[in-house]
Write an enzyme that holds these catalytic residues in place. Structure first.
Site, PDB file in Angstrom:
ATOM      1  N   ASN A 101     -22.499 -40.568 -13.129  1.00  0.00           N
ATOM      2  CA  ASN A 101     -22.638 -39.539 -14.152  1.00  0.00           C
ATOM      3  C   ASN A 101     -22.995 -38.227 -13.463  1.00  0.00           C
ATOM      4  O   ASN A 101     -23.528 -38.235 -12.356  1.00  0.00           O
ATOM      5  CB  ASN A 101     -23.766 -39.939 -15.115  1.00  0.00           C
ATOM      6  CG  ASN A 101     -24.006 -38.893 -16.203  1.00  0.00           C
ATOM      7  OD1 ASN A 101     -23.060 -38.349 -16.777  1.00  0.00           O
ATOM      8  ND2 ASN A 101     -25.273 -38.585 -16.476  1.00  0.00           N
ATOM      9  N   HIS A 103     -25.285 -34.795 -14.140  1.00  0.00           N
ATOM     10  CA  HIS A 103     -26.319 -34.236 -15.007  1.00  0.00           C
ATOM     11  C   HIS A 103     -26.554 -32.784 -14.597  1.00  0.00           C
ATOM     12  O   HIS A 103     -26.672 -32.491 -13.409  1.00  0.00           O
ATOM     13  CB  HIS A 103     -27.611 -35.051 -14.876  1.00  0.00           C
ATOM     14  CG  HIS A 103     -28.644 -34.629 -15.871  1.00  0.00           C
ATOM     15  ND1 HIS A 103     -28.592 -35.010 -17.197  1.00  0.00           N
ATOM     16  CD2 HIS A 103     -29.720 -33.811 -15.758  1.00  0.00           C
ATOM     17  CE1 HIS A 103     -29.601 -34.463 -17.845  1.00  0.00           C
ATOM     18  NE2 HIS A 103     -30.306 -33.734 -16.998  1.00  0.00           N
ATOM     19  N   SER A 135     -27.012 -32.975 -10.536  1.00  0.00           N
ATOM     20  CA  SER A 135     -27.310 -34.292  -9.958  1.00  0.00           C
ATOM     21  C   SER A 135     -26.167 -35.233 -10.318  1.00  0.00           C
ATOM     22  O   SER A 135     -25.830 -35.387 -11.493  1.00  0.00           O
ATOM     23  CB  SER A 135     -28.609 -34.862 -10.545  1.00  0.00           C
ATOM     24  OG  SER A 135     -29.687 -33.977 -10.344  1.00  0.00           O
ATOM     25  N   ASP A 144     -30.319 -41.291 -17.178  1.00  0.00           N
ATOM     26  CA  ASP A 144     -30.528 -40.387 -16.034  1.00  0.00           C
ATOM     27  C   ASP A 144     -31.460 -40.925 -14.956  1.00  0.00           C
ATOM     28  O   ASP A 144     -32.085 -40.150 -14.241  1.00  0.00           O
ATOM     29  CB  ASP A 144     -31.075 -39.021 -16.530  1.00  0.00           C
ATOM     30  CG  ASP A 144     -30.150 -38.375 -17.539  1.00  0.00           C
ATOM     31  OD1 ASP A 144     -28.924 -38.545 -17.419  1.00  0.00           O
ATOM     32  OD2 ASP A 144     -30.672 -37.707 -18.462  1.00  0.00           O
TER      33      ASP A 144
HETATM   34  C1  GAR Z   1     -21.674 -30.749 -18.023  1.00  0.00           C
HETATM   35  O1  GAR Z   1     -22.444 -29.635 -17.684  1.00  0.00           O
HETATM   36  C2  GAR Z   1     -22.427 -32.025 -17.724  1.00  0.00           C
HETATM   37  O2  GAR Z   1     -23.288 -31.923 -16.629  1.00  0.00           O
HETATM   38  C3  GAR Z   1     -23.211 -32.204 -18.989  1.00  0.00           C
HETATM   39  O3  GAR Z   1     -22.325 -31.848 -20.024  1.00  0.00           O
HETATM   40  C4  GAR Z   1     -21.464 -30.822 -19.534  1.00  0.00           C
HETATM   41  C5  GAR Z   1     -20.036 -31.188 -19.904  1.00  0.00           C
HETATM   42  O4  GAR Z   1     -19.183 -30.127 -19.633  1.00  0.00           O
HETATM   43  N1  GAR Z   1     -23.684 -33.556 -19.126  1.00  0.00           N
HETATM   44  C6  GAR Z   1     -24.872 -33.871 -19.628  1.00  0.00           C
HETATM   45  O5  GAR Z   1     -25.655 -33.049 -20.041  1.00  0.00           O
HETATM   46  C7  GAR Z   1     -25.191 -35.363 -19.620  1.00  0.00           C
HETATM   47  N2  GAR Z   1     -26.594 -35.578 -19.833  1.00  0.00           N
HETATM   48  P1  GAR Z   1     -17.623 -30.329 -19.594  1.00  0.00           P
HETATM   49  O6  GAR Z   1     -17.236 -31.085 -20.856  1.00  0.00           O
HETATM   50  O7  GAR Z   1     -17.056 -28.945 -19.598  1.00  0.00           O
HETATM   51  O8  GAR Z   1     -17.266 -31.097 -18.354  1.00  0.00           O
END
Ligand code: GAR
Length: 187
Positions: A101, A103, A135, A144
């Protein structure tokens, strides 16, 4: 050729970077994008790049339907890229150390239930952090908390809004996630 599947719930900018990175890459290929959100922009991005998509609901995620689908594909790596539902233990148990994943903060800070997307960046700003980052970690049964694979940091002293932080973090994610995935599938 290693098979990568991506789970995403939203806009899918990371998913798109990963798909493009592996488009003409002899190491691996994105073979499917799975989403719980019928309206997620990621589906369009996958389809525009000829990557098959699978849409499922919460029940299918927990009752083994999604696991069966993954078992049909037999992926070498499962990549969560903005996937916002809790990943089921049945899939985690079936694919040990094969699920990662990303984060949008420096775990263990700003992780856990409810900490996703802009919620993270707001909290980082409110706490007057001078740096944040990304991360990439293995997924285990706790939000996480799986082992960290990679982190990168960015200075955010000049940022005044969560949106500015999000932009910087997204750039870091796009820069690193595809190549970290390549390292994982080739090691
Ligand atoms: C990303 O910034 C990712 O790190 C976050 O969601 C966004 C998705 O963006 N994920 C989390 O917060 C998971 N806990 P994207 O759809 O443009 O790739």
């Amino acid at each position: 050729m290693k098979k990568i599947v991506i789970f995403a719930s939203g806009s899918g900018s990371n998913a798109e970077k990963i798909i493009l990175h592996f488009k003409n890459n002899s190491q691996g290929n994105v073979v499917a994008v799975l989403s719980n959100n019928l309206h997620a922009k990621v589906l369009e991005k996958a389809e525009n790049n000829d990557v098959p998509t699978v849409i499922f609901d919460k029940t299918a995620l927990s009752d083994g339907t999604v696991l069966s689908k993954i078992n049909e594909i037999q992926p070498d790596l499962i990549v969560l890229a903005g996937f916002l539902l809790k990943f089921p233990e049945s899939i985690i148990a079936a694919y040990p150390n094969k699920i990662v994943n990303i984060h949008p903060a420096l775990l263990p800070k700003y992780g856990g239930k409810g900490m996703y997307g802009m919620h993270v960046h707001k909290a980082v700003l409110e706490n007057k952090e001078t740096e944040t980052g990304i991360s990439i970690h293995y997924v285990n049964e706790h939000y996480d908390e799986g082992g960290i694979v990679f982190q990168a940091t960015a200075n955010i002293e000049k940022c005044q809004t969560p949106e500015e932080i999000a932009e910087i973090v997204h750039q870091l994610e796009h820069l690193h996630y595809p190549s970290v995935i390549e390292k994982l599938i080739t090691k």
